[in-house]
Design a protein around this motif. Structure first.
Motif, PDB file in Angstrom:
ATOM      1  N   LEU A   1      66.683 -43.286  18.023  1.00  0.00           N
ATOM      2  CA  LEU A   1      67.095 -44.008  16.821  1.00  0.00           C
ATOM      3  C   LEU A   1      68.602 -44.209  16.852  1.00  0.00           C
ATOM      4  O   LEU A   1      69.333 -43.435  17.479  1.00  0.00           O
ATOM      5  CB  LEU A   1      66.671 -43.218  15.579  1.00  0.00           C
ATOM      6  CG  LEU A   1      65.155 -42.943  15.519  1.00  0.00           C
ATOM      7  CD1 LEU A   1      64.831 -41.895  14.481  1.00  0.00           C
ATOM      8  CD2 LEU A   1      64.404 -44.235  15.235  1.00  0.00           C
ATOM      9  N   SER A   2      69.048 -45.255  16.141  1.00  0.00           N
ATOM     10  CA  SER A   2      70.471 -45.592  16.229  1.00  0.00           C
ATOM     11  C   SER A   2      71.348 -44.610  15.447  1.00  0.00           C
ATOM     12  O   SER A   2      72.573 -44.685  15.516  1.00  0.00           O
ATOM     13  CB  SER A   2      70.698 -47.022  15.775  1.00  0.00           C
ATOM     14  OG  SER A   2      70.009 -47.234  14.572  1.00  0.00           O
ATOM     15  N   ALA A   3      70.730 -43.690  14.718  1.00  0.00           N
ATOM     16  CA  ALA A   3      71.468 -42.581  14.083  1.00  0.00           C
ATOM     17  C   ALA A   3      70.466 -41.469  13.798  1.00  0.00           C
ATOM     18  O   ALA A   3      69.253 -41.690  13.858  1.00  0.00           O
ATOM     19  CB  ALA A   3      72.133 -43.039  12.801  1.00  0.00           C
ATOM     20  N   ASP A   4      70.970 -40.286  13.518  1.00  0.00           N
ATOM     21  CA  ASP A   4      70.108 -39.129  13.272  1.00  0.00           C
ATOM     22  C   ASP A   4      69.258 -39.362  12.008  1.00  0.00           C
ATOM     23  O   ASP A   4      69.803 -39.534  10.923  1.00  0.00           O
ATOM     24  CB  ASP A   4      71.001 -37.884  13.097  1.00  0.00           C
ATOM     25  CG  ASP A   4      70.186 -36.598  13.077  1.00  0.00           C
ATOM     26  OD1 ASP A   4      69.021 -36.629  12.628  1.00  0.00           O
ATOM     27  OD2 ASP A   4      70.731 -35.554  13.485  1.00  0.00           O
ATOM     28  N   PRO A   5      67.923 -39.368  12.156  1.00  0.00           N
ATOM     29  CA  PRO A   5      67.065 -39.656  10.997  1.00  0.00           C
ATOM     30  C   PRO A   5      67.143 -38.583   9.906  1.00  0.00           C
ATOM     31  O   PRO A   5      66.686 -38.803   8.789  1.00  0.00           O
ATOM     32  CB  PRO A   5      65.663 -39.702  11.610  1.00  0.00           C
ATOM     33  CG  PRO A   5      65.754 -38.875  12.848  1.00  0.00           C
ATOM     34  CD  PRO A   5      67.147 -39.055  13.366  1.00  0.00           C
ATOM     35  N   ARG A   6      67.735 -37.437  10.239  1.00  0.00           N
ATOM     36  CA  ARG A   6      67.881 -36.403   9.203  1.00  0.00           C
ATOM     37  C   ARG A   6      69.098 -36.696   8.326  1.00  0.00           C
ATOM     38  O   ARG A   6      69.305 -36.071   7.298  1.00  0.00           O
ATOM     39  CB  ARG A   6      67.998 -35.021   9.851  1.00  0.00           C
ATOM     40  CG  ARG A   6      66.683 -34.590  10.530  1.00  0.00           C
ATOM     41  CD  ARG A   6      66.881 -33.483  11.519  1.00  0.00           C
ATOM     42  NE  ARG A   6      67.712 -33.899  12.638  1.00  0.00           N
ATOM     43  CZ  ARG A   6      67.880 -33.204  13.761  1.00  0.00           C
ATOM     44  NH1 ARG A   6      67.279 -32.044  13.891  1.00  0.00           N
ATOM     45  NH2 ARG A   6      68.647 -33.656  14.725  1.00  0.00           N
TER      46      ARG A   6
ATOM     47  N   GLN B   1      68.718 -42.721   6.361  1.00  0.00           N
ATOM     48  CA  GLN B   1      67.327 -43.031   6.032  1.00  0.00           C
ATOM     49  C   GLN B   1      66.832 -44.185   6.888  1.00  0.00           C
ATOM     50  O   GLN B   1      67.480 -45.240   6.937  1.00  0.00           O
ATOM     51  CB  GLN B   1      67.245 -43.425   4.568  1.00  0.00           C
ATOM     52  CG  GLN B   1      66.607 -42.338   3.747  1.00  0.00           C
ATOM     53  CD  GLN B   1      66.327 -42.800   2.333  1.00  0.00           C
ATOM     54  OE1 GLN B   1      66.559 -43.943   1.974  1.00  0.00           O
ATOM     55  NE2 GLN B   1      65.854 -41.891   1.527  1.00  0.00           N
ATOM     56  N   ASN B   2      65.710 -43.996   7.559  1.00  0.00           N
ATOM     57  CA  ASN B   2      65.099 -45.047   8.371  1.00  0.00           C
ATOM     58  C   ASN B   2      66.053 -45.789   9.301  1.00  0.00           C
ATOM     59  O   ASN B   2      66.156 -47.014   9.235  1.00  0.00           O
ATOM     60  CB  ASN B   2      64.421 -46.088   7.470  1.00  0.00           C
ATOM     61  CG  ASN B   2      63.177 -45.521   6.865  1.00  0.00           C
ATOM     62  OD1 ASN B   2      62.478 -44.749   7.518  1.00  0.00           O
ATOM     63  ND2 ASN B   2      62.929 -45.868   5.616  1.00  0.00           N
ATOM     64  N   PRO B   3      66.740 -45.091  10.155  1.00  0.00           N
ATOM     65  CA  PRO B   3      67.614 -45.807  11.098  1.00  0.00           C
ATOM     66  C   PRO B   3      66.784 -46.672  12.050  1.00  0.00           C
ATOM     67  O   PRO B   3      65.628 -46.357  12.321  1.00  0.00           O
ATOM     68  CB  PRO B   3      68.320 -44.670  11.856  1.00  0.00           C
ATOM     69  CG  PRO B   3      67.413 -43.504  11.716  1.00  0.00           C
ATOM     70  CD  PRO B   3      66.690 -43.649  10.414  1.00  0.00           C
ATOM     71  N   LYS B   4      67.401 -47.743  12.535  1.00  0.00           N
ATOM     72  CA  LYS B   4      66.680 -48.646  13.448  1.00  0.00           C
ATOM     73  C   LYS B   4      66.341 -47.945  14.766  1.00  0.00           C
ATOM     74  O   LYS B   4      67.139 -47.147  15.258  1.00  0.00           O
ATOM     75  CB  LYS B   4      67.573 -49.838  13.792  1.00  0.00           C
ATOM     76  CG  LYS B   4      67.716 -50.824  12.675  1.00  0.00           C
ATOM     77  CD  LYS B   4      68.508 -52.033  13.184  1.00  0.00           C
ATOM     78  CE  LYS B   4      68.849 -52.947  12.041  1.00  0.00           C
ATOM     79  NZ  LYS B   4      69.916 -53.888  12.366  1.00  0.00           N
ATOM     80  N   VAL B   5      65.195 -48.308  15.318  1.00  0.00           N
ATOM     81  CA  VAL B   5      64.841 -47.797  16.657  1.00  0.00           C
ATOM     82  C   VAL B   5      65.605 -48.627  17.686  1.00  0.00           C
ATOM     83  O   VAL B   5      65.733 -49.833  17.544  1.00  0.00           O
ATOM     84  CB  VAL B   5      63.320 -47.961  16.911  1.00  0.00           C
ATOM     85  CG1 VAL B   5      62.971 -47.565  18.342  1.00  0.00           C
ATOM     86  CG2 VAL B   5      62.512 -47.136  15.932  1.00  0.00           C
ATOM     87  N   ILE B   6      66.133 -47.977  18.706  1.00  0.00           N
ATOM     88  CA  ILE B   6      66.800 -48.700  19.791  1.00  0.00           C
ATOM     89  C   ILE B   6      65.715 -49.103  20.790  1.00  0.00           C
ATOM     90  O   ILE B   6      65.043 -48.236  21.344  1.00  0.00           O
ATOM     91  CB  ILE B   6      67.848 -47.790  20.477  1.00  0.00           C
ATOM     92  CG1 ILE B   6      68.871 -47.291  19.452  1.00  0.00           C
ATOM     93  CG2 ILE B   6      68.517 -48.511  21.634  1.00  0.00           C
ATOM     94  CD1 ILE B   6      69.799 -46.200  19.977  1.00  0.00           C
TER      95      ILE B   6
ATOM     96  N   GLY C   1      74.410 -47.162  19.095  1.00  0.00           N
ATOM     97  CA  GLY C   1      74.048 -46.005  18.279  1.00  0.00           C
ATOM     98  C   GLY C   1      75.262 -45.183  17.872  1.00  0.00           C
ATOM     99  O   GLY C   1      76.378 -45.390  18.376  1.00  0.00           O
ATOM    100  N   ILE C   2      75.005 -44.277  16.943  1.00  0.00           N
ATOM    101  CA  ILE C   2      76.057 -43.390  16.431  1.00  0.00           C
ATOM    102  C   ILE C   2      75.525 -41.962  16.491  1.00  0.00           C
ATOM    103  O   ILE C   2      74.368 -41.720  16.119  1.00  0.00           O
ATOM    104  CB  ILE C   2      76.384 -43.742  14.961  1.00  0.00           C
ATOM    105  CG1 ILE C   2      76.972 -45.161  14.877  1.00  0.00           C
ATOM    106  CG2 ILE C   2      77.337 -42.739  14.332  1.00  0.00           C
ATOM    107  CD1 ILE C   2      77.140 -45.669  13.463  1.00  0.00           C
ATOM    108  N   ALA C   3      76.353 -41.047  16.972  1.00  0.00           N
ATOM    109  CA  ALA C   3      75.929 -39.637  16.983  1.00  0.00           C
ATOM    110  C   ALA C   3      77.158 -38.767  16.809  1.00  0.00           C
ATOM    111  O   ALA C   3      78.291 -39.209  17.024  1.00  0.00           O
ATOM    112  CB  ALA C   3      75.234 -39.299  18.294  1.00  0.00           C
ATOM    113  N   GLY C   4      76.959 -37.542  16.427  1.00  0.00           N
ATOM    114  CA  GLY C   4      78.127 -36.687  16.232  1.00  0.00           C
ATOM    115  C   GLY C   4      77.776 -35.220  16.253  1.00  0.00           C
ATOM    116  O   GLY C   4      76.599 -34.830  16.293  1.00  0.00           O
ATOM    117  N   ARG C   5      78.829 -34.408  16.265  1.00  0.00           N
ATOM    118  CA  ARG C   5      78.650 -32.955  16.263  1.00  0.00           C
ATOM    119  C   ARG C   5      79.741 -32.308  15.430  1.00  0.00           C
ATOM    120  O   ARG C   5      80.870 -32.800  15.370  1.00  0.00           O
ATOM    121  CB  ARG C   5      78.737 -32.411  17.692  1.00  0.00           C
ATOM    122  CG  ARG C   5      77.507 -32.717  18.511  1.00  0.00           C
ATOM    123  CD  ARG C   5      77.444 -31.868  19.745  1.00  0.00           C
ATOM    124  NE  ARG C   5      78.428 -32.287  20.715  1.00  0.00           N
ATOM    125  CZ  ARG C   5      78.824 -31.554  21.744  1.00  0.00           C
ATOM    126  NH1 ARG C   5      78.351 -30.347  21.908  1.00  0.00           N
ATOM    127  NH2 ARG C   5      79.717 -32.011  22.595  1.00  0.00           N
TER     128      ARG C   5
END
Ligand code: ADP
Ligand code: ASP
Ligand code: MG
Length: 439
Positions: A214-219, A222-227, A291-295
């Protein structure tokens, strides 16, 4: 051409008998799915406990001289339920007795932890009527604990190609002395990739509980787009930065051989999921932001010294101080008179006094400023390089959400923009960036 698929199923996909039945249907629906890699039973509901976590708990209880029998019984009962509902003939008691003996004689955590996938795979193999091949006989680590690629690919390839089908447990292999060693958590993804490479599969399917990357963490969103399509490089950036759907090391074995990965949803097998390959299909345009992700959990150590840029080797000396104290750096944005090193807070805190003393003694800086509680977010896309104003968009999104940027950095391959913000604003920042750059 005969297509060959290696299919890995994750913990939620194999959490109970009804999930295992779904998995068996998926496997049987395509004869190309000849080699199956299985995880240990995962969570059946949100506050359930993974079998792997229960096994680690047994180990720490045993190590502390506590009674671990109640924890071991929980494990045994979960498997007994699965065995009964699947109607297979399997002696769970003797497997559990063996774990108990090993725990009593003081084993490493790796052995009990590996039994989650070992037992589950044996049960699944019985249910499918397929041979079981123990990962300890085909996946090997060297003395340093690193994967011995050549021996593994050769041994696993020869063994598996001699069979029509097989079920292989994920997550572990063997050290040169035969002792079990696991990968890091989530490592069954790595096993799947190794098996796909060893048997020269045409496709590595990774079945989980979401319909792809997913283009962002679904947690968080809400409802991020599927890549639908993503390159290995983009995926590696996103998974390293925290998109936990695939283990960050799982791309390496298949990438070298150009085997694509398809992330699929066991609960929605009709969805196409995400296809990961070296390049995008010809008719698909590169996206500026994929996409976007982080820590969370970073600290930034900012060192300031006037005329720093005239002092040859300043940056190298600074980074070497971190390196010799065993602290890898994540990012290192520089200015004319400043340089910041972004590192894991956990690793830095252990060596904080020594590192600061060495910086003062060896570099004689004007100021050292430490910022803690930093979250790092990566905005990733291979098409970013040809789009103007990407950084401006990032600034704008965060400014409008009232979030202060504490660090910004762009990867040298212009594949990502990295921002550092306060951890407390992490979810807000991810949502603001998603809304502006992807939604
Ligand atoms: P498995 O047990 O099948 O290996 P994991 O729990 O390891 O599954 O990975 C799937 C989970 O990863 C999803 O349920 C989701 O909550 C989480 N996740 C985090 N970031 C992402 C992302 N960008 N795309 C998809 N899933 C993500
Ligand atoms: N069961 C292991 C874990 O929970 C490995 C995996 O599922 O990939 O980390
Ligand atoms: Mg996983």
């Amino acid at each position: 051409m005969n297509i060959l698929i290696t299919a890995k199923f994750g913990g939620t996909s194999l959490a109970d008998a009804s999930q295992i039945k779904k998995v068996a249907e998926i496997i049987k629906s395509n004869p190309a799915r000849k080699f199956v890699v299985a995880s240990a039973p995962g969570k059946r509901f949100s506050d359930d406990i993974k079998i792997t976590d229960l096994l680690y708990k047994c180990h720490s209880q045993a190590k502390n001289g506590e009674d671990f029998s109640a924890t071991l019984t929980k494990i045994s009962e979960r498997y007994a339920e699965i065995i009964k509902a699947l109607g297979v003939d399997f002696d769970i008691d003797s497997e559990i007795a063996e774990i108990k003996t090993k725990l009593q004689s003081g084993t490493t955590p790796d052995y009990p932890a590996s039994r989650g996938e070992y037992i589950n795979s044996k049960i699944i193999a019985k249910f499918l009527g397929w041979p079981f091949v123990d990962a300890a006989e085909i996946i090997f680590f060297n003395e340093k604990g690193l994967l011995d690629e050549n021996t593994t690919f050769k041994t696993a390839g020869e063994k598996l190609k001699s069979l029509e089908h097989a079920v292989i447990p994920g997550f572990y292999g063997a050290m040169p002395d035969g002792k079990i060693k696991t990968f890091s958590r989530g490592g069954s993804d790595v096993t799947g990739s190794i098996i796909a490479r060893s048997v020269e599969a045409n496709l590595y399917e990774n079945w989980t509980d979401v319909s792809g990357m997913l283009s962002a963490d679904p947690r968080i969103v809400q409802n991020p787009k599927v890549i639908d399509y993503i390159t290995y490089t983009e995926l590696r950036e996103l998974s390293y930065m925290g998109a936990s759907v695939l283990h960050e090391d799982a791309v390496f074995p298949v990438r070298k051989a150009g085997i694509p990965i398809n992330i699929r949803n066991t609960n929605k097998p009709g969805d196409n999921g995400t296809l990961i390959a070296a390049t995008l299909p010809k008719d698909i345009e590169k996206r500026a932001v994929t996409g976007i992700a982080g820590r969370k959990g970073f600290s930034s150590i900012r060192v300031e010294k006037s005329m720093m840029n005239g002092e040859t080797g300043f940056g190298a000396k600074l980074l070497y101080i971190f390196a010799r104290n065993g602290i890898p750096f994540e990012h290192c944005p520089t200015g004319i008179d400043t340089i910041s090193v972004v590192v894991s807070s956990e690793l830095f805190d252990r060596k904080r006094e020594i590192v600061l003393r060495e910086i003062k003694n060896e570099l004689d800086p004007d100021f050292i400023t430490i910022e803690k509680n930093l979250a790092v977010i990566a905005i990733v896309g291979e098409g970013m390089v040809s789009v103007k104003g990407m950084a401006a968009k990032v600034f704008d999104a965060l400014a409008k959400a009232g979030i202060n940027i504490r660090m910004i950095d762009q990867g040298s391959d212009e594949l990502n923009i990295i921002v550092g913000i306060d951890e407390s604003e992490y979810n807000k920042a991810i949502n603001a960036l998603y809304d502006k750059m992807i939604a």
